[in-house]
Design a protein around this motif. Structure first.
Motif, PDB file in Angstrom:
ATOM      1  N   THR A 140       2.830  -0.838   3.491  1.00 56.15           N
ATOM      2  CA  THR A 140       2.641  -2.274   3.332  1.00 56.15           C
ATOM      3  C   THR A 140       3.179  -2.631   1.957  1.00 56.15           C
ATOM      4  O   THR A 140       2.807  -2.026   0.957  1.00 56.15           O
ATOM      5  CB  THR A 140       1.152  -2.649   3.429  1.00 56.15           C
TER       6      THR A 140
ATOM      7  N   SER B 157      16.611  -6.965   3.157  1.00 57.44           N
ATOM      8  CA  SER B 157      16.420  -6.997   1.708  1.00 57.44           C
ATOM      9  C   SER B 157      16.885  -5.668   1.125  1.00 57.44           C
ATOM     10  O   SER B 157      16.297  -4.624   1.388  1.00 57.44           O
ATOM     11  CB  SER B 157      14.957  -7.226   1.367  1.00 57.44           C
TER      12      SER B 157
ATOM     13  N   VAL C  43       8.910  -5.593  -5.669  1.00 54.68           N
ATOM     14  CA  VAL C  43       7.956  -5.215  -4.622  1.00 54.68           C
ATOM     15  C   VAL C  43       7.338  -3.890  -4.996  1.00 54.68           C
ATOM     16  O   VAL C  43       7.946  -3.045  -5.647  1.00 54.68           O
ATOM     17  CB  VAL C  43       8.635  -5.137  -3.226  1.00 54.68           C
TER      18      VAL C  43
ATOM     19  N   LEU D 148      11.304  -8.692   6.052  1.00 52.49           N
ATOM     20  CA  LEU D 148      10.358  -9.115   5.021  1.00 52.49           C
ATOM     21  C   LEU D 148      10.709 -10.550   4.663  1.00 52.49           C
ATOM     22  O   LEU D 148      11.549 -10.801   3.796  1.00 52.49           O
ATOM     23  CB  LEU D 148      10.450  -8.212   3.789  1.00 52.49           C
TER      24      LEU D 148
ATOM     25  N   ASN E 141       4.479  -8.203  -2.684  1.00 50.81           N
ATOM     26  CA  ASN E 141       5.469  -8.949  -3.453  1.00 50.81           C
ATOM     27  C   ASN E 141       4.787  -9.461  -4.718  1.00 50.81           C
ATOM     28  O   ASN E 141       3.858 -10.271  -4.652  1.00 50.81           O
ATOM     29  CB  ASN E 141       6.011 -10.110  -2.617  1.00 50.81           C
TER      30      ASN E 141
ATOM     31  N   SER F 246       1.102  -9.560   0.721  1.00 52.66           N
ATOM     32  CA  SER F 246       1.472  -8.265   1.275  1.00 52.66           C
ATOM     33  C   SER F 246       2.022  -8.471   2.680  1.00 52.66           C
ATOM     34  O   SER F 246       1.592  -9.374   3.400  1.00 52.66           O
ATOM     35  CB  SER F 246       0.260  -7.341   1.351  1.00 52.66           C
ATOM     36  N   SER F 247       2.975  -7.640   3.060  1.00 55.10           N
ATOM     37  CA  SER F 247       3.528  -7.724   4.411  1.00 55.10           C
ATOM     38  C   SER F 247       4.069  -6.360   4.821  1.00 55.10           C
ATOM     39  O   SER F 247       4.307  -5.497   3.986  1.00 55.10           O
ATOM     40  CB  SER F 247       4.624  -8.788   4.483  1.00 55.10           C
ATOM     41  N   ARG F 248       4.259  -6.191   6.118  1.00 56.69           N
ATOM     42  CA  ARG F 248       4.809  -4.947   6.642  1.00 56.69           C
ATOM     43  C   ARG F 248       6.267  -5.164   6.982  1.00 56.69           C
ATOM     44  O   ARG F 248       6.640  -6.200   7.510  1.00 56.69           O
ATOM     45  CB  ARG F 248       4.043  -4.504   7.872  1.00 56.69           C
ATOM     46  N   MET F 249       7.078  -4.176   6.672  1.00 57.87           N
ATOM     47  CA  MET F 249       8.506  -4.292   6.963  1.00 57.87           C
ATOM     48  C   MET F 249       8.792  -3.801   8.376  1.00 57.87           C
ATOM     49  O   MET F 249       7.980  -3.103   8.980  1.00 57.87           O
ATOM     50  CB  MET F 249       9.316  -3.522   5.943  1.00 57.87           C
TER      51      MET F 249
ATOM     52  N   VAL G 176      10.228 -11.890   0.870  1.00 59.80           N
ATOM     53  CA  VAL G 176      10.944 -11.246  -0.230  1.00 59.80           C
ATOM     54  C   VAL G 176      12.296 -11.914  -0.427  1.00 59.80           C
ATOM     55  O   VAL G 176      13.051 -12.097   0.515  1.00 59.80           O
ATOM     56  CB  VAL G 176      11.129  -9.739   0.035  1.00 59.80           C
TER      57      VAL G 176
END
Length: 167
Positions: free
Chosen positions: A116, A102, A165, A156, A119, A125-128, A159
Motif C-alpha cells: 500500500t 507513474s 511516495v 495510482l 502519498n 494511501s492507495s493500492r497500485m 500520484v
C-alpha cells in the motif's frame, strides 16, 4: 568565489581547480552545467560521460533529506534496500491499455507489488495495480524493486509528477 576572483585577475585555472569548483557548485545547487550531445549519432556522448565522471558530485554526498527530527536536525536518506521505503515519481503517463502509469525512482527501501503506497503530498494511501520494471524499451511485471531502481506503478490516480511516495 575565490576561483572567480583568480580568473578575473587573469591567473590561469588548473584542471583540478576547475573540476573541484564545478563539482562543489553542482553539489551546492549553484551551478547547473549544460552539455550538448546527440544520442542519435553519438556526437559528444563520450565528452558528456567524461564530464560526469570528473565533475559530477558523488551521490553519497548529495543533500538528501527525509525531514527534520524534534531537535530540528536534518534526517538524511540512505540508499539502503533494507531502509524505509521512499520513492519519487518523476514522470506520469496515461496509457490507453494500462491506465495511469507513474514512473518512480526508488531512493530507499523496497517496493513490492502488494504494498500500500502512501502519498506524502496528499496524505492518502492507495493500492497500485501492477509493478513494472523498465528494461530498455520494454516493461516487465515484477514482484519487487529495490533502492536505486526505476519502476512503473500503475493505477495510482492520486500520484502526480514530483510526488514522494512511501509505505
Amino acid at each position: 568565489d575565490e576561483l572567480m576572483e583568480k580568473f578575473f585577475e587573469g591567473e590561469p585555472l588548473t584542471k583540478e581547480e576547475i573540476i573541484k569548483g564545478l563539482t562543489e557548485g553542482v553539489l551546492q545547487g549553484e551551478i547547473f552545467p549544460v552539455y550538448a550531445c546527440s544520442g542519435y549519432n553519438l556526437d559528444g556522448v563520450d565528452l558528456l560521460m567524461d564530464a560526469l565522471v570528473y565533475s559530477a558530485p558523488n551521490p553519497a554526498y548529495a543533500r538528501k533529506e527525509t525531514g527534520t527530527n524534534e531537535d530540528g536536525e536534518v534526517i538524511p536518506v540512505k540508499c539502503d534496500e533494507n531502509g524505509e521505503t521512499i520513492a519519487i515519481c518523476f514522470k506520469t503517463v496515461a496509457d490507453p491499455f494500462v491506465g495511469k502509469m507513474s514512473y518512480v525512482k526508488v531512493v530507499s527501501g523496497k517496493i513490492t507489488s502488494d504494498a500500500t503506497i502512501y502519498n506524502a503530498r496528499t496524505g492518502e494511501s492507495s493500492r497500485m495495480g501492477k509493478l513494472l520494471a523498465v528494461r530498455g524499451g520494454k516493461q516487465e511485471e515484477v514482484s519487487s524493486v529495490s533502492a536505486g531502481d526505476i519502476a512503473i506503478m500503475t493505477k495510482l490516480n492520486d500520484v502526480e509528477t514530483s510526488d514522494t511516495v512511501c509505505t
